[in-house]
Design an enzyme around this catalytic site. Structure first.
Site, PDB file in Angstrom:
ATOM      1  N   CYS A  41      -7.634  -8.498  11.705  1.00 15.61           N
ATOM      2  CA  CYS A  41      -8.585  -8.011  10.693  1.00 15.61           C
ATOM      3  C   CYS A  41      -8.270  -8.551   9.303  1.00 15.61           C
ATOM      4  O   CYS A  41      -9.186  -8.903   8.542  1.00 15.61           O
ATOM      5  CB  CYS A  41      -8.611  -6.487  10.693  1.00 15.61           C
ATOM      6  SG  CYS A  41      -6.981  -5.717  10.582  1.00 15.61           S
TER       7      CYS A  41
ATOM      8  N   HIS B 160      -9.068  -1.988   4.531  1.00 13.10           N
ATOM      9  CA  HIS B 160      -8.019  -2.842   3.987  1.00 13.10           C
ATOM     10  C   HIS B 160      -8.545  -3.546   2.732  1.00 13.10           C
ATOM     11  O   HIS B 160      -9.743  -3.756   2.572  1.00 13.10           O
ATOM     12  CB  HIS B 160      -7.606  -3.918   4.996  1.00 13.10           C
ATOM     13  CG  HIS B 160      -7.078  -3.381   6.287  1.00 13.10           C
ATOM     14  ND1 HIS B 160      -6.681  -2.083   6.467  1.00 13.10           N
ATOM     15  CD2 HIS B 160      -6.854  -4.004   7.487  1.00 13.10           C
ATOM     16  CE1 HIS B 160      -6.248  -1.908   7.699  1.00 13.10           C
ATOM     17  NE2 HIS B 160      -6.344  -3.067   8.344  1.00 13.10           N
TER      18      HIS B 160
END
Length: 255
Positions: free
Chosen positions: A111, A224
């Site tokens: 990711c 994130h």
């Protein structure tokens, strides 16, 4: 995955939901209507044109090659099982979709790599990246449901003045930041940090690209973020970089 398929109007005639025996038989309300979860089997997976795998690396290692053995079913694997196999393309469609052509097994990047690559690729095409320094700030969700639960329970304990032990994370996460995600490698970087290096080089098809990453776990549940410093071979101004990013697919500039 189901929501994205629907939002992007993916042209499917049948949606099949496969899971473990424990989940088989459950009904799910989806954007495609109510669907019943079926027990996973290689044969049932092979009845599909595409299989989106959201499973562990071990499960994918065992079953992905079995599914693609029929010579027609395409497996898109979200685990880390095949990311570094030379014969398996590691794909971000906006960057290297041509790498998928003729392939039945396709790997999805980490990711943090996917986030960085989406912004870096248009800059690389326009100004040729020479050096990348990445700092990532990764939420508890990166460690799965167990990680989010440990953060929630630990935060409550910390606010009550009680000890909050850590099992999922290297250190207690509530009210803390931890520059230690995954195991340390022989070069002093963690594996999470090296994933960004290895995968960016593979996706960009450029092993000479210099890249350094520091990965930090932060006490938020989801989402994130990253701060990236780049050095380019061609002259570039902030204004020119912003104009390139504004026209890049999948990138939204907020400034």
């Amino acid at each position: 995955m189901i929501e994205v398929l629907h939002a992007r109007k993916f042209p499917l005639s049948e949606l099949v939901l496969l899971a473990s025996e424990r989940s088989a038989g459950k009904s799910m309300n989806t954007a495609f209507g109510e669907k019943q979860v079926e027990a996973f089997s290689v044969e049932r997976a092979q009845s599909c044109d595409f299989v989106l795998m959201a499973v562990s690396g071990g499960f994918s290692t065992e079953f992905s090659p079995q599914i693609t053995a029929n010579g027609k079913t395409v497996v898109i694997d979200n685990s880390s099982a095949f990311r570094y196999h030379e014969d398996v393309p590691l794909v971000v469609p906006e960057i290297n979709r041509s790498a998928m052509e003729g392939k039945l097994l396709i790997a999805n990047p980490n990711c943090t790599t996917a986030i960085a690559a989406m912004a870096l690729w248009p800059l690389h095409k326009s100004f040729k990246l020479k050096k990348i320094i990445v700092s990532t700030y990764q939420a508890a969700s990166g460690a799965g449901a167990q990680g989010m639960t440990e953060l929630e329970e630990g935060t409550r304990l910390a606010l009550d003045g009680k000890e909050h032990p850590n099992e999922v994370f290297a250190h207690p996460l509530p009210f803390n930041v931890i520059p230690h995600i995954d195991s340390f490698q022989s070069n002093g970087y963690t594996k999470e940090e090296m994933k960004v290096v290895w995968e960016t080089q593979k996706i960009f098809d450029d092993k000479t690209l210099a890249c350094s990453c520091t990965a930090v776990r932060i006490p938020t549940k989801r989402a994130h973020s990253e701060a990236i410093t780049i050095e380019t071979e061609e002259d570039v101004t902030p204004e020119a970089a912003i104009e390139v990013l504004k026209s890049a697919p999948g990138v939204e500039v907020a400034c």
